[in-house]
Design an enzyme around this catalytic site. Structure first.
Site: not given
Ligand code: IPM
Ligand code: NAD
Ligand code: MN
Length: 347
Positions: A136, A186
Site C-alpha cells: 500500500y 505468502k
Molecule cells: C478498506 C478499504 C481501503 C483499503 C481502501 C478504500 C483504501 O478497502 O478499508 O478495507 O484498501 O484499506
C-alpha cells in the site's frame, strides 16, 4: 469526550448519520461531535481529499468515526488527490497501524450467510490487519520501459519493527480470547512474507500460552469458507487483511455488518465499517448502517473504555436482526433509517 465524525462519500453520510443518532441516544456525559470533510466531498470543497483542517480535527479528538470514501468520478485524478487517500492518509498520519476486524455470526441468524448454517454458526474470529505498511505504501508508479512498454509497479515491503508491533497486537488479542493465533502470509513466494514469518516466530517466544500457526493466504481464503470456525485470531499484512476481511464479512452475513477499529500505540482510534462508499446504492436510503453502528460501539469500548455502552449497542443490533430487520444486503427491504430506528428502539 470529543469525537470527530468524517462521513465522506456515497453511503458514508447515510450510515454515519444512523451511528451518530445511536451515540446521541446514549446521553454520554461530555459528548462532543465535530464534523470534518474527507474524500471526494472534501476534494470538491477544498481541492484535497484530506484537508489540513480535517487532520487538525482528527488530532484534537479522542476518537474518529469514519463513514466511507470513494467516488468513481475521481478515478482519473492523480493518485494523491483520489478520495481513498483520505483514509490512507489518516491511517498513516495518525500511525493507526492496528486494524481489528471482528467477524462473529449473530446467534440465531446463521441462515443469513451464504455458507451452510452449521458452518457459519461456528464463526467467531478476529482479523488483525496491519495498516501502515506493505504494498500500500511502497514506491509505486506507471513508467515507460526503454523499449516503450508501459509498466506498473508497487513495492511490497515490511520492516521488522512494523511486523513486530502488529504481531504483539495479534498475540495480545489471542491472549484475551481462545489463545490461538494464525499468521497469514505468502512466505512460499514473497521475501516480505518470509521476514514476516521469522519475526512472528520471534515474538511468539513472549507468548508461550498462545498456539501459533502459519497459513499461506491462498489456503486461508479457502479455509475461511471451508471451516471458518477453526480461526480465533488471524494476524496478517495490509493487502491480505483487506481481502480476507471482505470475505469474512460474507461468511457471517454481509459486508453491511462488519465493523472495524484502527488503533495506534496511543489512545487515538479510528472506527469505520469495512465496506466502502457503495456508489451503486448511494442516495437510495437502502444501505445497511449496522456496520457503522457497530463501529461506534467499538469506538466507545476501545477509545473511551465504555464497555457497558458498547455492549448495549451490540445487543440492540443483534436484537434488531433477531426481530427480522434486514437491509437489502441481507435479502430484506428495510431502509437505512428504518434499521437505525429499529436499533434505537432496542437500545
Ligand atoms: C478498506 C478499504 C481501503 C483499503 C481502501 C478504500 C483504501 O478497502 O478499508 O478495507 O484498501 O484499506
Ligand atoms: P463497497 O464496499 O463500497 O461495495 C461493494 C458492494 O457491497 C456493493 O454492491 C455495495 O452496494 C455493497 N455494500 C457495501 N456496503 C453496504 C451496506 N452498508 N449496505 C448494503 N450494501 C452494501 O466496495 P466497492 O464497490 O469495491 O468500492 C466502492 C468505493 O468505495 C471505491 O471508491 C472504493 O475505493 C471505496 N472503498 C472505501 C472504503 C473506505 O472508505 N474505508 C472501503 C472500501 C472501498
Ligand atoms: Mn477493503
Amino acid at each position: 469526550m470529543k469525537i470527530a465524525v468524517f462521513a465522506g462519500d456515497g453511503i458514508g453520510p447515510e450510515v454515519t448519520h444512523e451511528a451518530v443518532r445511536v451515540l446521541k441516544a446514549l446521553h454520554l456525559p461530555g459528548l462532543e461531535l465535530i464534523e470534518g470533510d474527507v474524500g471526494a466531498a472534501a476534494y470538491r470543497k477544498h481541492g484535497h481529499p484530506l484537508p489540513q483542517q480535517t487532520l487538525d480535527i482528527a488530532r484534537s479528538a479522542g476518537a474518529i468515526l469514519f463513514g466511507a470514501v470513494g467516488d468513481f468520478g475521481c478515478d482519473d485524478l492523480e493518485r494523491n488527490l483520489r478520495p481513498e487517500q483520505a483514509i490512507l492518509g489518516l491511517r498513516k498520519e495518525l500511525a493507526l497501524f492496528a486494524n481489528l476486524r471482528p467477524a462473529t455470526v449473530f446467534k440465531g441468524l446463521e441462515d443469513l450467510t451464504t455458507l451452510r448454517p452449521e458452518v457459519a454458526g461456528k464463526i467467531d474470529l478476529l482479523i488483525v490487519r496491519e495498516l501502515n505498511g506493505d504494498v500500500y505504501f511502497g514506491e509505486k508508479a506507471i513508467r515507460t520501459l526503454p523499449d516503450g512498454r508501459r509498466q506498473g509497479y508497487d513495492i511490497m515491503s515490511y520492516a521488522e519493527d512494523e511486523v513486530r508491533r502488529i504481531a504483539h497486537v495479534g498475540f495480545r488479542a489471542a491472549m484475551g480470547r481462545r489463545k490461538q493465533l494464525c499468521s497469514v502470509d505468502k512466505a512460499n513466494v514473497l521475501e516480505t512474507s518470509q521476514l514476516w514469518r521469522d519475526v512472528v516466530l520471534e515474538v511468539a517466544r513472549d507468548y508461550p500460552e498462545v498456539e501459533l500457526s502459519h497459513m499461506y493466504v491462498d489456503n486461508a481464503a479457502m479455509q475461511l469458507v471451508r471451516n471458518p470456525g477453526q480461526f480465533d485470531v488471524i494476524v496478517t499484512g495490509n493487502l491480505f487483511g483487506d481481502i480476507l476481511s471482505d470475505q469474512a464479512s460474507m461468511c457471517v452475513g454481509s459486508i453491511g455488518l462488519l465493523a472495524s477499529a484502527s488503533l495506534s500505540e496511543g489512545t487515538l482510534g479510528l472506527y469505520e465499517p469495512i465496506h466502502g462508499s457503495a456508489p451503486d446504492i448511494a442516495g437510495k436510503g437502502v444501505a445497511n448502517p449496522m456496520a457503522t453502528i457497530l463501529s461506534a460501539a467499538m469506538l466507545l469500548r476501545h477509545s473511551f473504555g465504555l464497555e457497558a455502552e458498547a455492549a448495549r449497542i451490540e445487543a440492540a443490533v443483534a436484537r434488531a436482526l433477531a426481530d427480522g430487520f434486514r437491509g437489502g444486503d441481507l435479502g430484506g427491504s428495510d431502509g437505512t433509517v428504518a434499521i437505525g430506528d429499529a436499533v434505537l428502539a432496542r437500545l
